[in-house]
Design a protein around this motif. Sequence first.
Motif, PDB file in Angstrom:
ATOM      1  N   THR A  38       0.853  -1.174   0.000  1.00 35.81           N
ATOM      2  CA  THR A  38       0.000   0.000   0.000  1.00 35.81           C
ATOM      3  C   THR A  38       0.891   1.226   0.000  1.00 35.81           C
ATOM      4  N   GLY A  96       0.968   5.610   0.295  1.00 35.77           N
ATOM      5  CA  GLY A  96       0.208   6.676   0.922  1.00 35.77           C
ATOM      6  C   GLY A  96      -0.827   7.267  -0.013  1.00 35.77           C
ATOM      7  N   ALA A  97      -1.905   7.743   0.565  1.00 34.21           N
ATOM      8  CA  ALA A  97      -2.961   8.370  -0.223  1.00 34.21           C
ATOM      9  C   ALA A  97      -2.404   9.597  -0.928  1.00 34.21           C
ATOM     10  N   ARG A  98      -2.671   9.682  -2.203  1.00 29.91           N
ATOM     11  CA  ARG A  98      -2.152  10.785  -3.020  1.00 29.91           C
ATOM     12  C   ARG A  98      -2.815  12.090  -2.606  1.00 29.91           C
ATOM     13  N   LEU A  99      -1.999  13.138  -2.494  1.00 31.14           N
ATOM     14  CA  LEU A  99      -2.505  14.467  -2.171  1.00 31.14           C
ATOM     15  C   LEU A  99      -2.580  15.315  -3.434  1.00 31.14           C
ATOM     16  N   GLU A 100      -3.571  16.149  -3.496  1.00 27.15           N
ATOM     17  CA  GLU A 100      -3.690  17.120  -4.576  1.00 27.15           C
ATOM     18  C   GLU A 100      -2.675  18.239  -4.324  1.00 27.15           C
ATOM     19  N   SER A 129       4.287  14.108  -7.588  1.00 27.80           N
ATOM     20  CA  SER A 129       3.699  13.068  -6.749  1.00 27.80           C
ATOM     21  C   SER A 129       3.748  13.543  -5.301  1.00 27.80           C
ATOM     22  N   SER A 136       2.294  12.442  -1.134  1.00 22.90           N
ATOM     23  CA  SER A 136       1.497  11.811  -0.088  1.00 22.90           C
ATOM     24  C   SER A 136       2.175  12.111   1.242  1.00 22.90           C
ATOM     25  N   GLU A 186       2.745  10.083   3.603  1.00 20.43           N
ATOM     26  CA  GLU A 186       3.610   8.965   3.974  1.00 20.43           C
ATOM     27  C   GLU A 186       4.882   8.897   3.136  1.00 20.43           C
TER      28      GLU A 186
END
Length: 168
Positions: free
Chosen positions: A22, A24-28, A107, A109, A111
Amino acid sequence: MHMRATLSLTLLLLFLAGPPKTFGARLEPAETFNELKKLCGEWTGTTAEGRTEKITYRTTANDTVLLEAWVLGSGREALTIYHLDGRDLIATHYCPRGNQPRLKLTSASREDGFFFEFVSATNLPNPEAAHQHRFEIQIHGADSFSRGETYLENGNTDSGKVTYSRTR
């Protein structure tokens, strides 16, 4: 029968490989900009060569611009300015080498960190001249972050990473 054997083999391989990795959730870009603004304050880090670097972060222009000011040594300073450009997050690095690379967030995130890549530059005599080509920032908490940079010159890269601690 052949299809059942293929399905069984695929399931066995997936089981042996373990759970999927997994990320990290992608940030805008706007979310990343808000995360970077949490760095406002003063920081100190030591390079692999033992040189001390001091960085300060502050916002300006009604919180729409983040200034990253570096004191690299006596008389050596640099500046990176972050701002949103539409849906993109741009960083312009004002380098002691006299060029100004523009990098774009590619890119991000919480994390994995925030990754910026070269887009263009002013005062770059040719594409092979030394310039900042990539950098990444990873925030480790309220009082620590690391920043890695890659410079490109004549097709060769030079990279380094420093961890900084909040001093104020």
